[in-house]
Design an enzyme around this catalytic site. Structure first.
Site, PDB file in Angstrom:
ATOM      1  N   SER A 196       9.172   8.497   4.240  1.00 53.65           N
ATOM      2  CA  SER A 196       8.118   8.474   3.224  1.00 53.65           C
ATOM      3  C   SER A 196       7.076   9.561   3.447  1.00 53.65           C
ATOM      4  CB  SER A 196       7.434   7.104   3.202  1.00 53.65           C
ATOM      5  OG  SER A 196       8.320   6.112   2.750  1.00 53.65           O
ATOM      6  N   ASP A 248       7.961   3.241  -3.780  1.00 53.82           N
ATOM      7  CA  ASP A 248       8.543   3.617  -2.494  1.00 53.82           C
ATOM      8  C   ASP A 248       9.902   2.942  -2.319  1.00 53.82           C
ATOM      9  OD1 ASP A 248       9.063   4.021   0.323  1.00 53.82           O
ATOM     10  OD2 ASP A 248       6.935   4.454   0.543  1.00 53.82           O
TER      11      ASP A 248
END
Length: 402
Positions: A122, A81
């Site tokens: 995200s 991420d």
């Protein structure tokens, strides 16, 4: 007489002028005052920071399996991420020039924008991977109109594959949630936890126990998980002791600590445990692993945090690549949902493992991010394409239809 004196003085004046002119013209021209060349000019107000790894680890040469064009039985999908190219090279520098991710045989680039924004979050980024559709920022497993879309993990379950997820965040956080839940907002973590009961996922390990223990209506979903046959455990020692069956492993009440705060090899041990359980399914498995906190280091504009988390993630990459090389039926795909922090590398020393950097934002940036692939059918992930194509490629390789 006066005329003679005037002519004589004029002659002397002209002779002196000529000599002065000749002297000046013979002097070399002055060099222009040019500044020394610099590859980087620092904007005003930017904060430059140094970071390095305390110890470097060895990186092995891992060769892909012989039959790289064979049938794919297993997919291990790793998401760093917030991990852009600069995060990778910062970690590479800190580890004195080498990372396990370099063993990947193919690379590509993906466009990360969301349906409603040039810069993705995200949730939208992971939903693109999980569902193959662009959606709005904050969306979990739904399309741009808010309609639920079946995920690749859910389809894999229906097709008889074993499935799993591991994360260093809460397991209900945006990225893992997008593979198993269908909610209009990533903030609905209690509702996301309840969605886990709608699937037959075999293994999930991460933080977020409180969202299951006190879910919607203060319902204790841990009881429901046990009734569905899950071994529900809440510490790493007990998690790694599980060798078969269904596992709901909780490593934190909410979020796991940073590497610098003593998280240790939680990600590595959890990933090994998941693989050891999932590989027992003769039909194969789909596993998603997230290095969640690379992103958090970027949001904090903390290069040491970024490097620590990226190196932890890379160690897991090395272990996964070794498994895929020996197994011979596994595809490994590694990418990021977006880049975080607008990280720029301004200097460094590879032999000393030191890197100097600066950030341009406390949020995400819009740059394309890299895709790395290894193992069977890894060549399908080269080129430049949309983030949704990751889903399309994995579905096609597994022989699934949307």
């Amino acid at each position: 007489m006066r005329i003679f004196i005037f002519i004589f003085i004029s002659f002397l004046f002209l002779s002196t002028a000529c000599k002065n002119t000749e002297k000046t013209s013979n002097q070399p021209a002055e060099k222009p005052n040019k500044p020394a060349f610099s590859p980087y000019i620092q904007p005003s107000g930017i904060k430059r920071q140094w970071a390095q790894s305390a110890t470097a680890y060895d990186v092995k040469k891992i060769l892909p399996p012989a039959n790289v064009s064979g049938k794919v039985k297993n997919i291990i999908f790793l998401i760093g991420d917030g991990m852009g190219l600069t995060q990778i090279y910062a970690a590479m520098t800190a580890n004195k020039g080498k990372l396990n991710i370099e063993n990947c045989t193919y690379t590509g680039l993906i466009k990360t924008y969301a349906s409603d924004a040039y810069i993705t979050d995200s949730a939208a980024g992971a939903t693109a991977f999980a569902c193959g559709t662009k959606t709005y920022n904050g969306a979990i497993g739904v399309d741009a109109q808010g309609n639920p879309v079946k995920t690749i993990l859910e389809i894999a379950e229906e097709k008889g594959l074993a499935t799993g997820m591991v994360a260093t965040s809460s397991i209900t956080h945006a990225t893992p949630a997008s593979f198993i839940a269908h909610q209009k907002s990533r903030k609905m973590e209690e509702e996301i936890a309840a969605d886990f009961l709608n699937t037959d996922i075999d293994v999930f390990i991460g933080g977020g126990k409180q969202f299951f223990e006190h879910s919607v209506g203060d319902k204790n979903l841990l009881i429901d998980l046990k009734n569905k046959g899950y071994q529900v455990v809440d510490n790493l020692k007990d998690i790694t002791a599980v060798t078969k069956g269904k596992l709901a492993g909780f490593t934190a009440e909410v979020q796991n600590p940073k590497m610098s705060e003593g998280r240790g090899d939680m990600l590595s041990q959890s990933t090994k445990t998941a693989i050891n359980i999932l590989k027992q399914n003769p039909n194969g498995f789909f596993l998603m692993v997230e290095g969640s906190q690379i992103d958090w280091g970027g949001h904090d504009n903390n290069p040491q945090y970024v490097i620590d988390e990226a190196l932890d993630f890379d160690k897991v990459i090395g272990e996964v690549l070794e498994f895929a090389a020996k197994d011979g039926e596994t595809l490994v795909v590694i990418t990021a949902d977006h880049e975080t922090g607008g990280l720029t590398l301004l200097g460094g020393n590879i032999s000393e493992g030191k890197v100097e950097s600066a950030f341009s934002t406390g949020g995400h940036s819009a740059v394309m991010v890299p895709v790395y692939s290894f193992g069977v059918q890894a060549d399908k992930f080269t080129g430049i394409y949309e983030n949704t194509a990751i889903y399309d490629k994995m579905m096609s390789i597994l022989g699934f239809k949307k």
